[in-house]
Enzyme design. Structure first.
Site, PDB file in Angstrom:
ATOM      1  N   TYR A 152      17.648  -4.029 -91.681  1.00  0.00           N
ATOM      2  CA  TYR A 152      18.194  -4.097 -90.318  1.00  0.00           C
ATOM      3  C   TYR A 152      19.648  -3.621 -90.304  1.00  0.00           C
ATOM      4  O   TYR A 152      20.032  -2.783 -89.480  1.00  0.00           O
ATOM      5  CB  TYR A 152      18.074  -5.533 -89.801  1.00  0.00           C
ATOM      6  CG  TYR A 152      18.502  -5.698 -88.361  1.00  0.00           C
ATOM      7  CD1 TYR A 152      17.699  -5.236 -87.323  1.00  0.00           C
ATOM      8  CD2 TYR A 152      19.706  -6.328 -88.038  1.00  0.00           C
ATOM      9  CE1 TYR A 152      18.082  -5.397 -85.991  1.00  0.00           C
ATOM     10  CE2 TYR A 152      20.094  -6.494 -86.721  1.00  0.00           C
ATOM     11  CZ  TYR A 152      19.283  -6.026 -85.693  1.00  0.00           C
ATOM     12  OH  TYR A 152      19.670  -6.192 -84.380  1.00  0.00           O
ATOM     13  N   LYS A 156      21.158  -0.314 -88.335  1.00  0.00           N
ATOM     14  CA  LYS A 156      22.138  -0.397 -87.250  1.00  0.00           C
ATOM     15  C   LYS A 156      23.447   0.328 -87.607  1.00  0.00           C
ATOM     16  O   LYS A 156      24.107   0.893 -86.733  1.00  0.00           O
ATOM     17  CB  LYS A 156      22.401  -1.864 -86.897  1.00  0.00           C
ATOM     18  CG  LYS A 156      21.192  -2.549 -86.247  1.00  0.00           C
ATOM     19  CD  LYS A 156      20.809  -1.889 -84.924  1.00  0.00           C
ATOM     20  CE  LYS A 156      19.724  -2.651 -84.192  1.00  0.00           C
ATOM     21  NZ  LYS A 156      19.409  -2.089 -82.870  1.00  0.00           N
TER      22      LYS A 156
END
Ligand code: NAP
Length: 259
Positions: A152, A156
């Site tokens: 994740y 990002k």
């Protein structure tokens, strides 16, 4: 600050933050295009307002799906002024040595490649039409590593660079691209982290403002970034985390899994 009559495409539109973004732009009189995986979720999230909105089932990782959505938007509204890349998924809690390559690929595919595909396809319309504004929902996790969230965080961080790259390449075409880095926002995505009052208190205790953020607070900044008041903001990212990133409060427990 007016975006009235602008055509605004929002991915992940039935999610917690996406729905607030939809409502914010609706209040400003924008023409809305909602994209998400399931029509039933979109219908639920928009049921009491804006019957003229376009709701399109679309997997953002599938380029032909996205191109089909673009063609429908163009035949319906004839233009695209704003793109909000909000669709995203959170990885399960895995350390670097545990993360399955399958899961890694899925996170990168949705959060990063999906954002690129939508930027190419919907931004392509802005290139032809003479301009527009793109807002990518990144995360605080893209600015600093989060314990056991390698996929994740990496996805990002890459969204932030993709935002800057878009801003650089398209500034001369009158397209601005910016990102938002939310901290902990009260949505279904993080409900597994706050299953009870004790977990909520623990999480709130690591945020200087002592509370989670609300989806409407994200939506307000997304909206602002697309208005003429933000006309000279390009390639930037705004942190929205109640002071989480500047605190010296401990953010992780001894097992490294609180934050
Ligand atoms: P959410 O409620 O889970 O919403 C995400 C939405 O994206 C869901 O409607 C989901 O559909 C949709 N989606 C997932 N994969 C998709 C795909 N391949 N194509 C199209 N749509 C897809 O999460 P949220 O909290 O609103 O998050 C919105 C964005 O903010 C995400 O990018 C997230 O990473 C970011 N963010 C959230 C927080 C937070 O604390 N909540 C913090 C930082 C950043 P399904 O429900 O059908 O899967």
């Amino acid at each position: 600050m007016s975006n009235s009559q602008q055509v605004v495409v929002i991915t992940g539109a039935s999610g917690g933050i996406g729905n607030s973004i939809v409502r914010r732009f609706h209040r400003e009189g924008a023409k809305l295009v909602l994209l998400d995986l399931k029509m039933s979720n979109m219908e639920r999230s928009i049921e009491d307002f804006s019957p003229e909105s376009l709701l399109l089932e679309c997997d953002i990782t599938n380029k032909s799906d996205v191109e089909k959505a673009r063609d429908t938007v163009l035949s319906h509204f004839g233009k695209i002024d704003v793109l909000v890349n909000c669709a995203g998924i959170l990885s399960s809690i895995n350390s670097i040595e545990e993360v399955e390559i399958e899961e890694w690929r899925k996170i990168i595919d949705v959060n990063l490649t999906g954002t690129l595909i939508c930027t190419q396809v919907f931004g392509g319309v802005m290139l032809v039409n003479g301009g527009g504004s793109i807002v990518n929902i990144a995360s605080m996790a893209g600015l600093a590593p989060s314990p056991k969230k390698a996929a994740y965080s990496a996805s990002k961080a890459a969204v932030l660079m993709l935002t800057q790259q878009t801003a650089l390449e398209w500034a001369g075409k009158n397209i601005r691209a910016n990102a938002i880095c939310p901290g902990f926002i009260e949505t279904p995505m993080i409900s597994h982290m706050i299953k009870n009052e004790e977990e909520r208190r623990k999480r709130e205790s690591i945020i200087p403002m002592g509370r989670l953020g609300m989806p409407d607070e994200v939506a307000n900044i997304v909206y602002f970034l697309t208005t003429p008041d933000a006309a000279y903001i390009n390639g930037d990212s705004i942190k929205l985390d109640g002071g989480y990133s500047v605190t010296t409060m401990p953010k992780i427990d001894s097992k490294g899994i609180l934050a």
